[in-house]
Design a protein around this motif. Structure first.
Motif, PDB file in Angstrom:
ATOM      1  N   LEU A   1       0.847  -1.187   0.000  1.00 22.11           N
ATOM      2  CA  LEU A   1       0.000   0.000   0.000  1.00 22.11           C
ATOM      3  C   LEU A   1       0.886   1.242   0.000  1.00 22.11           C
ATOM      4  N   LEU A   2       0.424   2.261  -0.699  1.00 21.02           N
ATOM      5  CA  LEU A   2       1.161   3.513  -0.761  1.00 21.02           C
ATOM      6  C   LEU A   2       1.200   4.175   0.607  1.00 21.02           C
TER       7      LEU A   2
ATOM      8  N   VAL B   1       7.819   9.749  -7.087  1.00 19.39           N
ATOM      9  CA  VAL B   1       8.468   8.660  -6.367  1.00 19.39           C
ATOM     10  C   VAL B   1       7.610   8.342  -5.150  1.00 19.39           C
ATOM     11  N   SER B   2       7.143   7.112  -5.051  1.00 17.48           N
ATOM     12  CA  SER B   2       6.303   6.725  -3.923  1.00 17.48           C
ATOM     13  C   SER B   2       6.989   5.652  -3.089  1.00 17.48           C
ATOM     14  N   LEU B   3       6.728   5.702  -1.809  1.00 15.07           N
ATOM     15  CA  LEU B   3       7.348   4.787  -0.856  1.00 15.07           C
ATOM     16  C   LEU B   3       6.258   3.979  -0.167  1.00 15.07           C
ATOM     17  N   SER B   4       6.435   2.659  -0.109  1.00  7.97           N
ATOM     18  CA  SER B   4       5.488   1.797   0.585  1.00  7.97           C
ATOM     19  C   SER B   4       6.253   0.699   1.304  1.00  7.97           C
ATOM     20  N   GLY B   5       5.568   0.026   2.206  1.00  9.07           N
ATOM     21  CA  GLY B   5       6.240  -1.018   2.970  1.00  9.07           C
ATOM     22  C   GLY B   5       5.323  -2.173   3.295  1.00  9.07           C
TER      23      GLY B   5
ATOM     24  N   VAL C   1       9.872  -5.459   3.885  1.00  5.46           N
ATOM     25  CA  VAL C   1      10.271  -4.971   2.571  1.00  5.46           C
ATOM     26  C   VAL C   1       9.888  -3.505   2.466  1.00  5.46           C
ATOM     27  N   ILE C   2      10.781  -2.702   1.920  1.00  2.00           N
ATOM     28  CA  ILE C   2      10.498  -1.308   1.614  1.00  2.00           C
ATOM     29  C   ILE C   2      10.544  -1.156   0.096  1.00  2.00           C
ATOM     30  N   ASN C   3       9.500  -0.565  -0.470  1.00  2.00           N
ATOM     31  CA  ASN C   3       9.382  -0.457  -1.920  1.00  2.00           C
ATOM     32  C   ASN C   3       9.481   0.993  -2.371  1.00  2.00           C
TER      33      ASN C   3
ATOM     34  N   GLN D   1      13.232  -2.649  -4.693  1.00  2.00           N
ATOM     35  CA  GLN D   1      12.797  -3.205  -3.420  1.00  2.00           C
ATOM     36  C   GLN D   1      13.989  -3.373  -2.486  1.00  2.00           C
ATOM     37  N   LEU D   2      13.859  -2.875  -1.265  1.00  2.00           N
ATOM     38  CA  LEU D   2      14.865  -3.086  -0.224  1.00  2.00           C
ATOM     39  C   LEU D   2      14.343  -4.188   0.683  1.00  2.00           C
ATOM     40  N   ASP D   3      15.009  -5.338   0.656  1.00  2.81           N
ATOM     41  CA  ASP D   3      14.478  -6.555   1.264  1.00  2.81           C
ATOM     42  C   ASP D   3      15.478  -7.105   2.260  1.00  2.81           C
TER      43      ASP D   3
END
Length: 321
Positions: free
Chosen positions: A5-6, A22-26, A54-56, A74-76
């Motif tokens: 989700l955004l 640029v959108s960030l979600s987690g 995870v951070i997207n 993706q930062l995983d």
């Protein structure tokens, strides 16, 4: 790590130029998992706590003449599976699209995987329902080399077609070429989808079919088949000499009513060494606000794909931010 989700959005723009976003979600998971059954050097999963995050980073923009572009990174933390448990960037892929179609480059699906739909429904902490011994995800020959894939796709009406390539940077192996097509439509109150795909790397060829039917009452059925043939399998570590002739088939069923989704599936591989099969169960309940209660179970007659033994299970929450 499927539901996103955004959470926040940053806008970057210049006067007279199209804006970029640029959108960030987690997404995070917490719960308990375990398993039983040993196969060779693969041990059962001891009952243990589970958490994952995870951070997207999602990118989108457009040019002055109407071309769209974007991508994702993706930062995983990969459940601590990276060396020293250090998180890493993964699944990076970027695209450009217009009236000509769409071109994507990076860690993305080849045309085979793009065209075919999976038989699995719902999600679980350890993906137990979709990682048993009989599970398959239509990955084809993706990742034969460095997993940097270029895919072109074009849609017209209810149809879509795609072609893809993955190159061996060392110049030793042949390029992995892929072709795929899919269709989705409605008929007599049923939502129907079908896909077909093929990939070849010069020594191996894999082709597959998939189909799915969804009913208005909440029931859905899915099925798939894939076949791999070749004289040897090429990886970044070289060629093996074992002739290959593997086929897989699987079926899945699911039911959704309100916040509840339940699913079951069965899959089997026919190989030169005999048949390997397995089955999975999953249940999800949407608690609202981005939280989902999840339970999954998988069982097979060989080690599961998630690194456990014959049977694996998990129970917990998926949290989207």
């Amino acid at each position: 790590m499927k539901k996103l989700l955004l959470a926040s959005t940053a806008l970057v723009g210049f006067a007279g130029a199209a804006a970029a976003e640029v959108s960030l979600s987690g997404y995070a998971e917490i719960g308990v998992r375990g398993g039983s059954g040993n196969f060779g050097s693969v041990t059962a999963i001891e009952t243990q706590f589970h958490n994952d995050v995870v951070i997207n980073f999602n990118f989108s923009g457009s040019t002055d003449n109407g071309l769209e572009f974007g991508g994702k990174v993706q930062l995983d933390d990969s459940n601590g599976s990276n060396p020293n448990g250090i998180p890493r960037f993964d699944d990076e892929a970027f695209f450009v699209s217009g009236t000509f179609g769409r071109v994507t480059l990076g860690e993305t699906d080849g045309a085979f995987d793009w065209a075919l739909s999976e038989i699995y429904s719902g999600t679980a902490l350890n993906d137990d329902h979709s990682t048993h011994a009989g599970a398959y995800w239509y990955t084809g020959l993706d990742g034969t080399y460095d997993n940097q894939i270029a895919r072109y796709e074009y849609s017209f009406g209810d149809f879509g077609i795609a072609g893809s390539a993955e190159i061996d940077d060392t110049g030793v192996g042949d390029t992995v070429w892929g072709l795929g097509g899919k269709w989705a439509g409605s008929f007599s109150g049923l939502d129907i989808g079908a896909g077909i795909g093929v990939q070849d790397n010069g020594v191996n060829t894999v082709w597959g079919l998939s189909g799915r039917i969804a009913m208005q009452q909440g029931f859905s059925l899915s099925a798939g088949y894939a076949d791999l043939d070749g004289t040897a399998f090429h990886t970044s570590n070289g060629f093996t000499t074992t002739p290959l002739s593997d086929s897989w088939w699987g079926v899945g069923a699911a039911y959704s009513a309100g916040a509840l989704t339940v699913g079951a599936n069965y899959g089997a591989f026919d190989t030169n060494q005999g048949t390997i099969d397995g089955w999975g169960l999953v249940a999800n309940y949407d608690l609202g606000g981005g939280a989902v209660a999840m339970a999954g179970y998988g069982s097979g007659d060989a080690a599961s794909w998630n690194g456990g033994g014959k049977d694996t299970w998990s129970v917990g929450l998926g949290l989207s931010f």
